[in-house]
Every structure is written in C-alpha cells, then in structure tokens.
Design a protein around this motif. Sequence first.
Motif, PDB file in Angstrom:
ATOM      1  N   SER A  12       0.831  -1.195   0.000  1.00 41.14           N
ATOM      2  CA  SER A  12       0.000   0.000   0.000  1.00 41.14           C
ATOM      3  C   SER A  12       0.879   1.264   0.000  1.00 41.14           C
ATOM      4  O   SER A  12       0.617   2.224  -0.721  1.00 41.14           O
ATOM      5  CB  SER A  12      -0.963  -0.091   1.185  1.00 41.14           C
ATOM      6  OG  SER A  12      -1.158   1.132   1.774  1.00 41.14           O
ATOM      7  N   ASN A  13       1.964   1.245   0.781  1.00 40.69           N
ATOM      8  CA  ASN A  13       2.873   2.393   0.800  1.00 40.69           C
ATOM      9  C   ASN A  13       3.598   2.572  -0.531  1.00 40.69           C
ATOM     10  O   ASN A  13       3.772   3.689  -1.002  1.00 40.69           O
ATOM     11  CB  ASN A  13       3.915   2.243   1.923  1.00 40.69           C
ATOM     12  CG  ASN A  13       3.302   2.492   3.284  1.00 40.69           C
ATOM     13  OD1 ASN A  13       2.080   2.477   3.424  1.00 40.69           O
ATOM     14  ND2 ASN A  13       4.121   2.702   4.286  1.00 40.69           N
ATOM     15  N   ILE A  14       4.005   1.449  -1.127  1.00 37.35           N
ATOM     16  CA  ILE A  14       4.706   1.525  -2.423  1.00 37.35           C
ATOM     17  C   ILE A  14       3.770   2.111  -3.490  1.00 37.35           C
ATOM     18  O   ILE A  14       4.171   2.913  -4.329  1.00 37.35           O
ATOM     19  CB  ILE A  14       5.212   0.113  -2.861  1.00 37.35           C
ATOM     20  CG1 ILE A  14       6.426  -0.281  -2.022  1.00 37.35           C
ATOM     21  CG2 ILE A  14       5.528   0.044  -4.343  1.00 37.35           C
ATOM     22  CD1 ILE A  14       7.703   0.509  -2.300  1.00 37.35           C
ATOM     23  N   LYS A  15       2.491   1.728  -3.407  1.00 35.91           N
ATOM     24  CA  LYS A  15       1.537   2.273  -4.392  1.00 35.91           C
ATOM     25  C   LYS A  15       1.445   3.795  -4.227  1.00 35.91           C
ATOM     26  O   LYS A  15       1.457   4.536  -5.211  1.00 35.91           O
ATOM     27  CB  LYS A  15       0.168   1.609  -4.205  1.00 35.91           C
ATOM     28  CG  LYS A  15      -0.903   2.203  -5.090  1.00 35.91           C
ATOM     29  CD  LYS A  15      -1.561   1.168  -5.962  1.00 35.91           C
ATOM     30  CE  LYS A  15      -2.343   1.818  -7.092  1.00 35.91           C
ATOM     31  NZ  LYS A  15      -3.762   1.736  -6.960  1.00 35.91           N
ATOM     32  N   LYS A  16       1.363   4.247  -2.992  1.00 35.20           N
ATOM     33  CA  LYS A  16       1.269   5.702  -2.765  1.00 35.20           C
ATOM     34  C   LYS A  16       2.547   6.404  -3.223  1.00 35.20           C
ATOM     35  O   LYS A  16       2.501   7.464  -3.814  1.00 35.20           O
ATOM     36  CB  LYS A  16       1.033   5.994  -1.273  1.00 35.20           C
ATOM     37  CG  LYS A  16      -0.423   5.823  -0.886  1.00 35.20           C
ATOM     38  CD  LYS A  16      -0.660   6.262   0.558  1.00 35.20           C
ATOM     39  CE  LYS A  16      -1.587   5.261   1.235  1.00 35.20           C
ATOM     40  NZ  LYS A  16      -1.171   4.854   2.555  1.00 35.20           N
ATOM     41  N   LYS A  17       3.674   5.780  -2.977  1.00 35.14           N
ATOM     42  CA  LYS A  17       4.947   6.451  -3.277  1.00 35.14           C
ATOM     43  C   LYS A  17       5.294   6.421  -4.763  1.00 35.14           C
ATOM     44  O   LYS A  17       5.816   7.385  -5.305  1.00 35.14           O
ATOM     45  CB  LYS A  17       6.071   5.767  -2.475  1.00 35.14           C
ATOM     46  CG  LYS A  17       7.379   6.525  -2.527  1.00 35.14           C
ATOM     47  CD  LYS A  17       8.385   5.943  -1.558  1.00 35.14           C
ATOM     48  CE  LYS A  17       9.708   6.661  -1.647  1.00 35.14           C
ATOM     49  NZ  LYS A  17       9.645   8.075  -1.264  1.00 35.14           N
ATOM     50  N   THR A  18       5.024   5.280  -5.434  1.00 32.96           N
ATOM     51  CA  THR A  18       5.528   5.127  -6.812  1.00 32.96           C
ATOM     52  C   THR A  18       4.414   4.944  -7.846  1.00 32.96           C
ATOM     53  O   THR A  18       4.674   5.010  -9.038  1.00 32.96           O
ATOM     54  CB  THR A  18       6.429   3.870  -6.926  1.00 32.96           C
ATOM     55  OG1 THR A  18       5.592   2.715  -6.718  1.00 32.96           O
ATOM     56  CG2 THR A  18       7.543   3.864  -5.909  1.00 32.96           C
ATOM     57  N   GLY A  19       3.185   4.666  -7.388  1.00 32.20           N
ATOM     58  CA  GLY A  19       2.099   4.385  -8.335  1.00 32.20           C
ATOM     59  C   GLY A  19       2.068   2.910  -8.757  1.00 32.20           C
ATOM     60  O   GLY A  19       1.132   2.455  -9.399  1.00 32.20           O
ATOM     61  N   ILE A  20       3.098   2.146  -8.385  1.00 29.94           N
ATOM     62  CA  ILE A  20       3.143   0.729  -8.795  1.00 29.94           C
ATOM     63  C   ILE A  20       2.255  -0.114  -7.877  1.00 29.94           C
ATOM     64  O   ILE A  20       2.374  -0.034  -6.647  1.00 29.94           O
ATOM     65  CB  ILE A  20       4.592   0.204  -8.755  1.00 29.94           C
ATOM     66  CG1 ILE A  20       5.406   0.921  -9.832  1.00 29.94           C
ATOM     67  CG2 ILE A  20       4.658  -1.303  -8.942  1.00 29.94           C
ATOM     68  CD1 ILE A  20       6.899   0.745  -9.677  1.00 29.94           C
ATOM     69  N   ASP A  21       1.390  -0.932  -8.488  1.00 27.95           N
ATOM     70  CA  ASP A  21       0.447  -1.716  -7.694  1.00 27.95           C
ATOM     71  C   ASP A  21       0.916  -3.172  -7.593  1.00 27.95           C
ATOM     72  O   ASP A  21       0.599  -4.017  -8.434  1.00 27.95           O
ATOM     73  CB  ASP A  21      -0.947  -1.642  -8.338  1.00 27.95           C
ATOM     74  CG  ASP A  21      -2.005  -2.219  -7.412  1.00 27.95           C
ATOM     75  OD1 ASP A  21      -1.623  -2.848  -6.401  1.00 27.95           O
ATOM     76  OD2 ASP A  21      -3.195  -2.046  -7.703  1.00 27.95           O
ATOM     77  N   LEU A  22       1.665  -3.458  -6.541  1.00 27.83           N
ATOM     78  CA  LEU A  22       2.215  -4.812  -6.385  1.00 27.83           C
ATOM     79  C   LEU A  22       1.138  -5.845  -6.074  1.00 27.83           C
ATOM     80  O   LEU A  22       1.371  -7.042  -6.211  1.00 27.83           O
ATOM     81  CB  LEU A  22       3.279  -4.822  -5.275  1.00 27.83           C
ATOM     82  CG  LEU A  22       4.555  -4.028  -5.560  1.00 27.83           C
ATOM     83  CD1 LEU A  22       5.481  -4.077  -4.353  1.00 27.83           C
ATOM     84  CD2 LEU A  22       5.278  -4.563  -6.778  1.00 27.83           C
TER      85      LEU A  22
END
Length: 259
Positions: A12-22
Amino acid sequence: MNNVNDYEQFISNIKKKTGIDLSLYKEAQMKRRLTSLYQKRHASSFMDFYRALCEKDELLQEFLDRFTINFSEFYRNRSKWMELEEQILVPMLKKKHSLKIWSAACSTGEEPYTIAMILAQFLPLKSIRILATDIDETVLKKARKGVYGERELQDLPLHMKTKYFTYSEGLYYISEDIKNTVVFKKHDLLQDPFQNNYDLIVCRNVFIYFTNVAKHALYEKMSQSLKKGGVLFVGSTEQIFNTSSYGLTCSLPFFYRKE
Ligand SMILES: C[S@@+](CC[C@H](N)C(=O)[O-])C[C@H]1O[C@@H](n2cnc3c(N)ncnc32)[C@H](O)[C@@H]1O
C-alpha cells in the motif's frame, strides 16, 4: 506486525509512493523476490525495508530495478517468430503497407528490434514505426542504446546479425536505421491508458507475473486496443483461455486475433 500485515502495508505504501500496484503481481513469487532483496540490504521486514527506501534514493532505485525480471533476447522462442513472420505479418502486408505495432513490456529492446528486422525484409525502414514500452526506466535506457552481448543474439539469424550489428570488443551495436524504427516510452500496463487501432500487440513473458484478476483486465484492454483482425502475440507459457469472452480467437498457439 505479522507477516501478512507487513506485506500488505508495504504494497500500500509503495503504491502511494511510486504508483506501482504490487497487489496485481502474484504474491508468493513477488514476496520471494523482495524478501531476498531486503535481506541482502539487512532490513528485518518489508516495512523496515520501506523505511530504508524512503531514506535512500539508491535503494528505491534498486527496488524499482529488481521487482521486475528483465530477461530478454532476440528471437526468443525462435519458431514462434517464424510463425509471426510467415503466418501473421506476410498475410497482413498483402493487404496494407503500414502496420501499427506495440511491443509491450519490451525490457531491453530485443523484442521490438526483432520485429523491426523482420519487417525490414518486406518494407522500407522509413515506413516502420514500433512503439515499445516498459514500466522500468533502467531497461528503457539500455534499449535506446541498443548494445548487446553474445547471449542476447544467440538465436538471431546470421544474416540479420551481419546486416544490422557492428561488433566491437565483445559487444554488438545495433544499427541506427533499426534503432530509428522504435520509439521507447515508459508505460505501466496495469495503470496507464492504452492507444488503439493496433494491427499487432506483442506482449510476452510478463503475464506470468500477474494475478488472474490483473490478467483478465489486461486481456480485455488489449483486445479493445486491437483493430478488427489485429493480433495479440503472447509468451510461450502464456496461453489465454476462454478467448471468446475477450472477443479474441486463437489463430495459432499463442497468437490471438481480434474478431
Ligand atoms: C521477462 S521481461 C520480458 C521481455 C520481453 N517481452 C521478452 O519476452 O523477452 C518482463 C518485462 O516486463 C516488465 N514489466 C513488469 N511489470 C510491468 C508493468 N506493470 N507494465 C509494463 N511492463 C512491466 C518488466 O520491467 C520487464 O522488462
């Protein structure tokens, strides 16, 4: 924090930071890859790793480079490229002399350059235009340079190697003429809009990393991006089932035609 929450919080944090949806990538596979990366960097959990990524740009870059697998080569699964030439492109070119082509998840460029070299047998180079995209800026930079080692060229027909590459000190440099047929752009298949009216979309060896939900949405979008009679060419382990629900028919294994 337990393991489940740790990973969920991380994505969820990576999505907010980079836009990438793991969350749209297969979880077990992604966790394995990222766990080995964070352990190497002495983090104790995904969130510990996230905090380190926020503090160090190099670490964020390393993560962005490593969450994908970038392996590629010219004429990867050679027999399929022969089929593309003989059974898909030659008949298409009998009807028209310019084709709209997209190489999606192109990695370091071997795939779009392979398409260009095949088309160059039938068309003047000036009339060939291929869009090639990937989520990873680092591979796109390499693709634009067009410099490769022996391994990436191992399946390339000799006449193409001779015609389109210059060899110097262990490296092969692709010709400017071929380079100029391809435009490389950053594009996330899971987030960014698609163009339409494609005659051919080549999207190989990336569906395998995505969840079923992500794959279904992608097949749908790719089908909408093809013009009638256009073809989607996928990797040799990426058979699409239930093709009619996407408005596609299987013309040959791993080639799907828009109805
Ligand atoms: C194994 S390579 C495949 C390269 C080439 N298509 C081939 O078959 O040789 C997978 C590529 O997919 C890219 N990729 C992963 N997720 C992506 C996404 N969401 N959107 C676009 N490209 C993505 C990676 O960066 C990587 O370059």
